[in-house]
Design an enzyme around this catalytic site. Structure first.
Site, PDB file in Angstrom:
ATOM      1  N   LYS A 244      -4.265 -10.107  -6.370  1.00  0.00           N
ATOM      2  CA  LYS A 244      -5.534 -10.523  -5.755  1.00  0.00           C
ATOM      3  C   LYS A 244      -6.647  -9.573  -6.185  1.00  0.00           C
ATOM      4  O   LYS A 244      -6.406  -8.382  -6.434  1.00  0.00           O
ATOM      5  CB  LYS A 244      -5.421 -10.606  -4.225  1.00  0.00           C
ATOM      6  CG  LYS A 244      -5.433  -9.287  -3.513  1.00  0.00           C
ATOM      7  CD  LYS A 244      -5.860  -9.420  -2.057  1.00  0.00           C
ATOM      8  CE  LYS A 244      -6.140  -8.013  -1.536  1.00  0.00           C
ATOM      9  NZ  LYS A 244      -6.971  -7.893  -0.386  1.00  0.00           N
TER      10      LYS A 244
ATOM     11  N   LYS B 185     -11.086  -4.481  -3.911  1.00  0.00           N
ATOM     12  CA  LYS B 185     -12.104  -3.464  -4.160  1.00  0.00           C
ATOM     13  C   LYS B 185     -11.491  -2.097  -4.439  1.00  0.00           C
ATOM     14  O   LYS B 185     -12.162  -1.228  -4.957  1.00  0.00           O
ATOM     15  CB  LYS B 185     -13.121  -3.409  -3.032  1.00  0.00           C
ATOM     16  CG  LYS B 185     -12.596  -3.116  -1.645  1.00  0.00           C
ATOM     17  CD  LYS B 185     -13.759  -3.010  -0.672  1.00  0.00           C
ATOM     18  CE  LYS B 185     -13.579  -3.827   0.591  1.00  0.00           C
ATOM     19  NZ  LYS B 185     -12.499  -3.352   1.460  1.00  0.00           N
TER      20      LYS B 185
ATOM     21  N   LYS C  69       0.822  -1.222   0.000  1.00  0.00           N
ATOM     22  CA  LYS C  69       0.000   0.000   0.000  1.00  0.00           C
ATOM     23  C   LYS C  69       0.852   1.267   0.000  1.00  0.00           C
ATOM     24  O   LYS C  69       0.389   2.321  -0.428  1.00  0.00           O
ATOM     25  CB  LYS C  69      -0.984  -0.005   1.174  1.00  0.00           C
ATOM     26  CG  LYS C  69      -1.998  -1.128   1.049  1.00  0.00           C
ATOM     27  CD  LYS C  69      -3.370  -0.788   1.537  1.00  0.00           C
ATOM     28  CE  LYS C  69      -4.320  -1.875   1.020  1.00  0.00           C
ATOM     29  NZ  LYS C  69      -5.692  -1.702   1.339  1.00  0.00           N
TER      30      LYS C  69
HETATM   31  P1  ATP Z   1      -8.683  -2.994  -0.175  1.00  0.00           P
HETATM   32  O1  ATP Z   1      -8.523  -3.230  -1.631  1.00  0.00           O
HETATM   33  O2  ATP Z   1      -9.383  -1.715   0.172  1.00  0.00           O
HETATM   34  O3  ATP Z   1      -7.427  -3.226   0.615  1.00  0.00           O
HETATM   35  P2  ATP Z   1      -9.788  -5.571   0.012  1.00  0.00           P
HETATM   36  O4  ATP Z   1     -10.669  -5.813  -1.150  1.00  0.00           O
HETATM   37  O5  ATP Z   1      -8.463  -6.217   0.029  1.00  0.00           O
HETATM   38  O6  ATP Z   1      -9.686  -4.053   0.317  1.00  0.00           O
HETATM   39  P3  ATP Z   1     -10.527  -5.892   2.819  1.00  0.00           P
HETATM   40  O7  ATP Z   1     -11.561  -5.020   3.388  1.00  0.00           O
HETATM   41  O8  ATP Z   1      -9.130  -5.525   3.141  1.00  0.00           O
HETATM   42  O9  ATP Z   1     -10.660  -6.033   1.243  1.00  0.00           O
HETATM   43  O10 ATP Z   1     -10.805  -7.398   3.228  1.00  0.00           O
HETATM   44  C1  ATP Z   1     -11.981  -7.932   3.742  1.00  0.00           C
HETATM   45  C2  ATP Z   1     -11.856  -9.437   3.824  1.00  0.00           C
HETATM   46  O11 ATP Z   1     -11.885  -9.988   2.508  1.00  0.00           O
HETATM   47  C3  ATP Z   1     -10.556  -9.907   4.467  1.00  0.00           C
HETATM   48  O12 ATP Z   1     -10.816 -11.050   5.248  1.00  0.00           O
HETATM   49  C4  ATP Z   1      -9.704 -10.276   3.290  1.00  0.00           C
HETATM   50  O13 ATP Z   1      -8.725 -11.233   3.604  1.00  0.00           O
HETATM   51  C5  ATP Z   1     -10.738 -10.835   2.326  1.00  0.00           C
HETATM   52  N1  ATP Z   1     -10.323 -10.693   0.939  1.00  0.00           N
HETATM   53  C6  ATP Z   1      -9.987  -9.542   0.312  1.00  0.00           C
HETATM   54  N2  ATP Z   1      -9.668  -9.777  -0.969  1.00  0.00           N
HETATM   55  C7  ATP Z   1      -9.789 -11.125  -1.151  1.00  0.00           C
HETATM   56  C8  ATP Z   1      -9.587 -11.995  -2.269  1.00  0.00           C
HETATM   57  N3  ATP Z   1      -9.191 -11.514  -3.441  1.00  0.00           N
HETATM   58  N4  ATP Z   1      -9.805 -13.309  -2.112  1.00  0.00           N
HETATM   59  C9  ATP Z   1     -10.211 -13.812  -0.922  1.00  0.00           C
HETATM   60  N5  ATP Z   1     -10.416 -13.047   0.180  1.00  0.00           N
HETATM   61  C10 ATP Z   1     -10.225 -11.724   0.072  1.00  0.00           C
END
Ligand code: ATP
Ligand code: LTN
Length: 331
Positions: A193, A196, A112
């Site tokens: 990965k 969002k 990040k």
């Molecule tokens: P950001 O992009 O804002 O960092 P993010 O999409 O990675 O957000 P988080 O809010 O950080 O999402 O994560 C919420 C939950 O979803 C956490 O348990 C995280 O491990 C899970 N998660 C996020 N992305 C994935 C993915 N691509 N596959 C499986 N689990 C995920």
């Protein structure tokens, strides 16, 4: 005996199929047996700049989605992190327990921070606040995606350090992760990965995407060079990712999908995959529309905050006493 579960999601954008399959769906399954606390972690979201009115909207939207996917407020406690000030309080105390070297090794921070001119101190100390979230509730299990494993290991280390220095105070939590689906990859790049906050919306399916958008995104998803549908994450990462998504969404095994699509090529496979996703998400979207604006979410969050604050205060009283802090205010 029921066990305590805690997890959180940041209100930083529209929830993706990755968040849903990797985390949110487990939340629902766990509420049957567990005493579960699920949080909208808005204090984590502000570690990077957020627009205030958009942030507030996203908080309510994410909580509405918690309800729409099937979280039952009679069984689970749903609340917003900033409504329970003990998170900030314990977060600070744990910042004073964690080492700079430990925080410097966190890959989420490195990713990040990469390429940014300035980075907040909060982004760096983020794992201490996450540890506080979990430890406040004497959590025994934390359902998360694979990207959070390192943060969970650090939480365990912090809990063990605190307990050995001040006496048994915190339960030491276990991470709970799926074998397949703990890391859903981007549709445009299977090396990243699905996230969002990726600037490219084509990289992800959002839970509230229209059927049309879902079909377009799946049909444009990158595939690997040959035309064979096989599960081989190393050599065919893109198709393997689509197979995982298909298998989890339709609740069928990867082997049966490989057999079903033998010799059929990507076109038919992608069309069916899009149909399966649309069919799975449509009832969730309907429920989301029904709840939004009804006032239910706000009521649930109000009640959830009261329950969580009470629970958190028990741990905080013990922590203050163990560390030797204040203790003069009547609570
Ligand atoms: P950001 O992009 O804002 O960092 P993010 O999409 O990675 O957000 P988080 O809010 O950080 O999402 O994560 C919420 C939950 O979803 C956490 O348990 C995280 O491990 C899970 N998660 C996020 N992305 C994935 C993915 N691509 N596959 C499986 N689990 C995920
Ligand atoms: N760091 C997590 C979100 C998060 C969390 C938590 C997850 C904050 N506090 C407590 C589980 C338990 C993320 O970025 N996905």
């Amino acid at each position: 005996m029921s066990y305590r579960v805690f997890s959180g999601i940041q209100p930083t954008g529209q929830i993706t199929l990755g968040n849903y399959l990797g985390a949110l769906r487990q939340f629902v399954a766990l509420q049957q047996d567990a005493d579960a606390f699920y949080c909208v972690v808005d204090l984590h979201a502000i570690t990077v700049a957020q627009d205030p009115s958009l942030l507030r909207e996203r908080i309510v939207d994410l909580a509405t989605l918690y309800l729409a996917v099937g979280l039952n407020p009679q069984k689970s406690t749903l609340f917003v992190q900033s409504d329970v000030s003990a998170h900030s309080e314990l977060g600070w105390i744990l910042q004073c327990m964690v080492h700079m070297g430990e925080l410097s090794r966190m890959t989420q921070f490195k990713e990040k921070a990469e390429g940014k001119d300035t980075v907040t101190a909060g982004l760096f100390t983020y794992p201490a606040l996450m540890a506080a979230d979990i430890l406040l509730y004497q959590t025994s299990r934390v359902p998360v995606g694979d990207d959070q494993k390192q943060h969970l290991e650090l939480t365990r280390d912090i809990a063990l350090r605190f307990n050995s220095r001040f006496g048994e105070t915190f339960a030491v939590p276990e991470v709970m992760m799926l074998k397949e689906g703990a890391r859903i990859m981007s549709l445009d790049d299977p090396a990243k990965k699905m996230s969002k906050s990726n600037p490219n919306p084509q990289s992800r399916i959002e839970i509230l995407d229209s059927p049309d958008d879902i079909r377009k995104k799946i049909s444009r998803a990158v595939t690997d060079s040959d035309r064979e549908i096989r599960f081989a994450p190393q050599t065919k990462p893109a198709v393997s990712n689509l197979l995982v998504i298909y298998s989890l969404t339709a609740d069928v095994t990867i082997d049966s999908l490989v057999a079903q699509y033998e010799g059929k090529g990507y076109g038919a496979f992608k069309k069916d995959l899009a149909d399966v996703i649309v069919a799975h998400l449509t009832p969730i979207q309907e429920k989301h529309r029904e709840i939004r604006g009804s006032g239910l979410t706000e009521d649930v969050l109000r009640q959830g905050a009261a329950t969580a604050a009470q629970e958190a205060e028990e741990t905080m009283a013990l922590v203050r006493e163990r560390v030797g802090l204040g203790g003069f205010r009547r609570r």
